[in-house]
Design an enzyme around this catalytic site. Structure first.
Site, PDB file in Angstrom:
ATOM      1  N   HIS A 127       0.787  -1.208  -0.012  1.00  0.00           N
ATOM      2  CA  HIS A 127      -0.014  -0.097  -0.063  1.00  0.00           C
ATOM      3  C   HIS A 127       0.709   1.325  -0.191  1.00  0.00           C
ATOM      4  O   HIS A 127       1.197   1.786   0.940  1.00  0.00           O
ATOM      5  CB  HIS A 127      -0.852  -0.100   1.249  1.00  0.00           C
ATOM      6  N   ASP A 132      -4.988   1.974   1.928  1.00  0.00           N
ATOM      7  CA  ASP A 132      -5.311   1.239   3.320  1.00  0.00           C
ATOM      8  C   ASP A 132      -5.908   2.361   4.194  1.00  0.00           C
ATOM      9  O   ASP A 132      -6.708   1.929   5.093  1.00  0.00           O
ATOM     10  CB  ASP A 132      -4.008   0.545   3.894  1.00  0.00           C
ATOM     11  N   TYR A 332      -8.890   9.227 -18.123  1.00  0.00           N
ATOM     12  CA  TYR A 332      -9.555   9.612 -16.922  1.00  0.00           C
ATOM     13  C   TYR A 332      -9.851  11.047 -17.320  1.00  0.00           C
ATOM     14  O   TYR A 332      -8.886  11.952 -17.803  1.00  0.00           O
ATOM     15  CB  TYR A 332      -8.349   9.501 -15.761  1.00  0.00           C
ATOM     16  N   GLU A 408      -0.251   8.397  11.011  1.00  0.00           N
ATOM     17  CA  GLU A 408      -1.634   7.672  11.282  1.00  0.00           C
ATOM     18  C   GLU A 408      -2.387   8.638  12.153  1.00  0.00           C
ATOM     19  O   GLU A 408      -3.796   8.389  12.128  1.00  0.00           O
ATOM     20  CB  GLU A 408      -1.677   6.411  11.926  1.00  0.00           C
TER      21      GLU A 408
END
Length: 443
Positions: A127, A132, A332, A408
């Site tokens: 990842h 994630d 895209y 985090e």
């Protein structure tokens, strides 16, 4: 920055139900669980269209919350529907699930050791772009909103999307396939919100801008045909390699001389060139692959038209011929933030991280397939800072690299941002805020 400061003065919370205390409290409580999910996902990454374990984790969690779940959307996608107790708008929230074929070198105790198969070859999987964290944050948002179900005036559609990073040869997937399979319907989505965590933006900050935010991208294939000859006798040839070099140089003048860079941005890159197999043979043809990036449909069409002219006429001037396919294999659209919706929702993002921490940044020339959702309904996409405080952004490990790292603690900010976006939009749509005033002021 002036735009952001101006908008906050227009937002009114009169008559709205204030969810701030509940959001701050529940976000703090769920943070350890969110971090645990993120580490579980990080240690067990899966490539696009193969997110089977990830999808099961998500689906099981959503069902445990009493949320209606549909699996197998666009191969491995999961869609959850949470209906509030009161009528109101349908709000879509998106998180992408896939990892990349990258060998992790972070040294984290939960670093990936997983291997997978990519285009027939065994590869390490990591990842390396933060998907994630996106999944963990949206799982947390789903749990908090499920606990607030009786107070919600509307419906939330949780869209867990596979294959944002693209698909392997011979496959289709990602947001484009989810849209084809009807993810925006039943119930019909009114607005869509999405985020991307960023390793180079300081934790505690959110960046957003109205209009084009991420570039639209098309790939291109150019084939130059000449006349082969022995390398000792170039006058007997029409050299496609020399012609290709002239084409590459001429293509650079499109952005530097044709695109008004004060109004828009553009990128034209030739990333691969293949021709010939010996030092003393001038080949018959050369094949080039490249990328075309812009910030509007009009600009993209203009760049492609100029590329076709430059390629064919440069080849013709050299006595060769050339063909170009653009888009060649993928396209895209521009990730476009609806101006009126962005203006209305800036105060919601400011609630999450503070007025001074919501900033406007230059456009991104990278691409995001969230753009396919934004083509269907008004949408807002924003970047969530996750670089440790005090770190030099120039030294932050970039996305898609083995050392990619995020703080985090940023995830609680992303959870709050989604929660404020949902509850504020429901309040506005429920006639409890002066929506007309906000829209009029941003025209």
């Amino acid at each position: 920055m002036a735009f952001l400061s101006f908008i906050v003065t227009l937002h009114t919370a009169s008559a709205q139900k204030d969810f701030s205390a509940a959001i701050n409290s529940t976000t703090s409580k769920i943070e350890p669980k969110c971090i645990a999910w993120r580490r579980q996902l990080h240690e067990n990454p899966e490539l696009g269209n193969r997110e089977f374990k990830t999808a099961k984790l998500i689906a099981d969690h959503l069902r445990s919350l009493g949320i209606d779940v549909k699996e197998g959307v666009a191969h491995t996608g999961v869609v959850g529907i949470l209906r509030g107790a009161k009528p109101g708008p349908v709000i879509g929230l998106r998180a992408d699930m896939d990892a990349l074929p990258v060998l992790e070198k972070t040294g984290l105790p939960f670093a990936s050791k997983i291997k997978g198969t990519y285009n027939g070859q065994e590869v390490p999987v990591m990842h390396a772009c933060g998907h994630d964290t996106h999944v963990a944050m949206l799982m947390s948002v789903a749990e908090i909103l499920a606990g607030m179900k009786n107070e919600l005036a509307g419906t939330v559609k949780f869209v867990f999307q596979p294959a944002e990073e693209g698909v392997q040869k011979g496959e289709e997937g990602g947001a484009e396939l989810m849209v084809k399979e009807g993810v925006m319907d039943d119930p019909k989505v009114d607005v869509m919100f999405g985020l991307h965590i960023k390793s180079g933006i300081e934790v505690g900050k959110i960046s957003v801008r109205p209009g084009g935010f991420y570039a639209g991208v098309s790939d291109m294939k150019i084939v130059v045909k000449g006349k082969p000859s022995h390398g000792a006798y170039p006058w007997n040839s029409v050299d496609p390699i020399v012609t290709s070099a002239q084409i590459i140089n001429a293509l650079q003048t499109i952005v530097s001389r044709n695109v008004n860079l004060t109004e828009n941005a553009g990128v034209i890159t030739v990333g691969a060139i293949n021709g010939g197999n010996r030092s003393n043979i001038i080949p018959e043809d050369v094949t080039m692959l490249g990328t075309i990036r812009s910030l509007s449909k009009e600009q993209e069409a203009y760049q492609i038209e100029r590329i076709k002219t430059v390629v064919t006429k440069t080849a013709e001037a050299a006595g060769a011929s050339a063909t170009i396919e653009a888009p060649y294999s993928s396209h895209y659209p521009v990730t476009f933030n609806n101006e009126a919706l962005t203006a209305k929702m800036i105060p919601s993002l400011q609630k999450a991280v503070g007025v001074q921490n919501v900033v406007s940044r230059p456009v991104e020339m990278g691409a995001e397939d969230f753009s396919f959702f934004g083509e269907k309904v008004p949408a807002v996409f924003f970047n969530l800072g996750a670089m440790p405080k005090g770190q030099d952004p120039k030294k932050a490990p970039p996305h898609h690299t083995p050392e990619f790292f995020v703080d985090e603690s940023a995830m609680q900010n992303g959870i709050k941002a989604f929660l404020f976006l949902v509850t504020d939009y429901m309040n506005m749509n429920n006639g409890k805020a002066s929506t007309k005033q906000t829209l009029k002021a941003t025209k």
